[in-house]
Design a protein around this motif. Sequence first.
Motif, PDB file in Angstrom:
ATOM      1  N   GLN A   6       1.751  -2.936 -76.786  1.00 41.43           N
ATOM      2  CA  GLN A   6       2.965  -2.773 -75.970  1.00 41.43           C
ATOM      3  C   GLN A   6       3.972  -1.881 -76.676  1.00 41.43           C
ATOM      4  OE1 GLN A   6       4.021  -6.909 -75.438  1.00 41.43           O
ATOM      5  NE2 GLN A   6       3.419  -6.840 -73.285  1.00 41.43           N
ATOM      6  N   THR A   7       4.127  -2.064 -77.974  1.00 39.41           N
ATOM      7  CA  THR A   7       5.083  -1.248 -78.726  1.00 39.41           C
ATOM      8  C   THR A   7       4.630   0.200 -78.784  1.00 39.41           C
ATOM      9  OG1 THR A   7       5.706  -3.180 -80.037  1.00 39.41           O
ATOM     10  CG2 THR A   7       6.320  -1.033 -80.907  1.00 39.41           C
ATOM     11  N   TRP A   8       3.327   0.430 -78.992  1.00 37.06           N
ATOM     12  CA  TRP A   8       2.806   1.803 -79.013  1.00 37.06           C
ATOM     13  C   TRP A   8       3.025   2.467 -77.654  1.00 37.06           C
ATOM     14  CZ3 TRP A   8       2.188   5.505 -82.106  1.00 37.06           C
ATOM     15  CH2 TRP A   8       1.342   6.590 -81.837  1.00 37.06           C
ATOM     16  N   SER A   9       2.766   1.723 -76.593  1.00 41.91           N
ATOM     17  CA  SER A   9       2.964   2.234 -75.238  1.00 41.91           C
ATOM     18  C   SER A   9       4.430   2.587 -75.016  1.00 41.91           C
ATOM     19  CB  SER A   9       2.501   1.196 -74.213  1.00 41.91           C
ATOM     20  OG  SER A   9       2.744   1.650 -72.914  1.00 41.91           O
ATOM     21  N   TRP A  10       5.323   1.675 -75.407  1.00 42.10           N
ATOM     22  CA  TRP A  10       6.755   1.938 -75.256  1.00 42.10           C
ATOM     23  C   TRP A  10       7.161   3.153 -76.071  1.00 42.10           C
ATOM     24  CZ3 TRP A  10      10.309   1.926 -79.271  1.00 42.10           C
ATOM     25  CH2 TRP A  10      11.634   2.134 -78.889  1.00 42.10           C
ATOM     26  N   PHE A  11       6.685   3.210 -77.317  1.00 43.39           N
ATOM     27  CA  PHE A  11       7.084   4.277 -78.221  1.00 43.39           C
ATOM     28  C   PHE A  11       6.677   5.659 -77.701  1.00 43.39           C
ATOM     29  CE2 PHE A  11       6.303   7.112 -81.813  1.00 43.39           C
ATOM     30  CZ  PHE A  11       7.568   7.128 -82.382  1.00 43.39           C
ATOM     31  N   ASN A  34       7.005   2.008 -86.577  1.00 42.98           N
ATOM     32  CA  ASN A  34       6.442   3.002 -87.469  1.00 42.98           C
ATOM     33  C   ASN A  34       5.105   3.435 -86.852  1.00 42.98           C
ATOM     34  OD1 ASN A  34       4.841   4.205 -89.506  1.00 42.98           O
ATOM     35  ND2 ASN A  34       6.020   3.186 -91.090  1.00 42.98           N
ATOM     36  N   PRO A  35       5.021   4.641 -86.275  1.00 44.10           N
ATOM     37  CA  PRO A  35       3.798   5.055 -85.571  1.00 44.10           C
ATOM     38  C   PRO A  35       2.516   4.946 -86.395  1.00 44.10           C
ATOM     39  CG  PRO A  35       5.563   6.577 -85.093  1.00 44.10           C
ATOM     40  CD  PRO A  35       6.066   5.658 -86.166  1.00 44.10           C
ATOM     41  N   PRO A  36       2.488   5.416 -87.632  1.00 47.81           N
ATOM     42  CA  PRO A  36       1.236   5.270 -88.385  1.00 47.81           C
ATOM     43  C   PRO A  36       0.832   3.806 -88.577  1.00 47.81           C
ATOM     44  CG  PRO A  36       2.644   6.896 -89.429  1.00 47.81           C
ATOM     45  CD  PRO A  36       3.468   6.230 -88.368  1.00 47.81           C
ATOM     46  N   GLU A  37       1.805   2.930 -88.779  1.00 46.52           N
ATOM     47  CA  GLU A  37       1.500   1.510 -88.942  1.00 46.52           C
ATOM     48  C   GLU A  37       0.966   0.912 -87.639  1.00 46.52           C
ATOM     49  OE1 GLU A  37       4.058  -2.514 -89.558  1.00 46.52           O
ATOM     50  OE2 GLU A  37       4.516  -0.860 -90.912  1.00 46.52           O
TER      51      GLU A  37
END
Length: 68
Positions: A6-11, A34-37
């Motif tokens: 969900q966070t990756w999608s939001w980001f 943190n995208p890489p994380e």
Amino acid sequence: MSEALQTWSWFVRHPGHRLWDPTAGCGVMACCPNPPELRWILDVVVTVLPPQDARTLHKQIAALDELW
């Protein structure tokens, strides 16, 4: 896993995602991810899922990665 997805999608959908600065932010995933994380977490999850579930998740992640 669902929080990371969900966070990756939001980001990646957030208009300011290209302004991400690794030296700034509070470090809280829901606020300043943190995208890489996030990608590392998602990659780990894909490796431990059963094959069919891994393929499904991988397709979702790949579609989001196109936005990155």
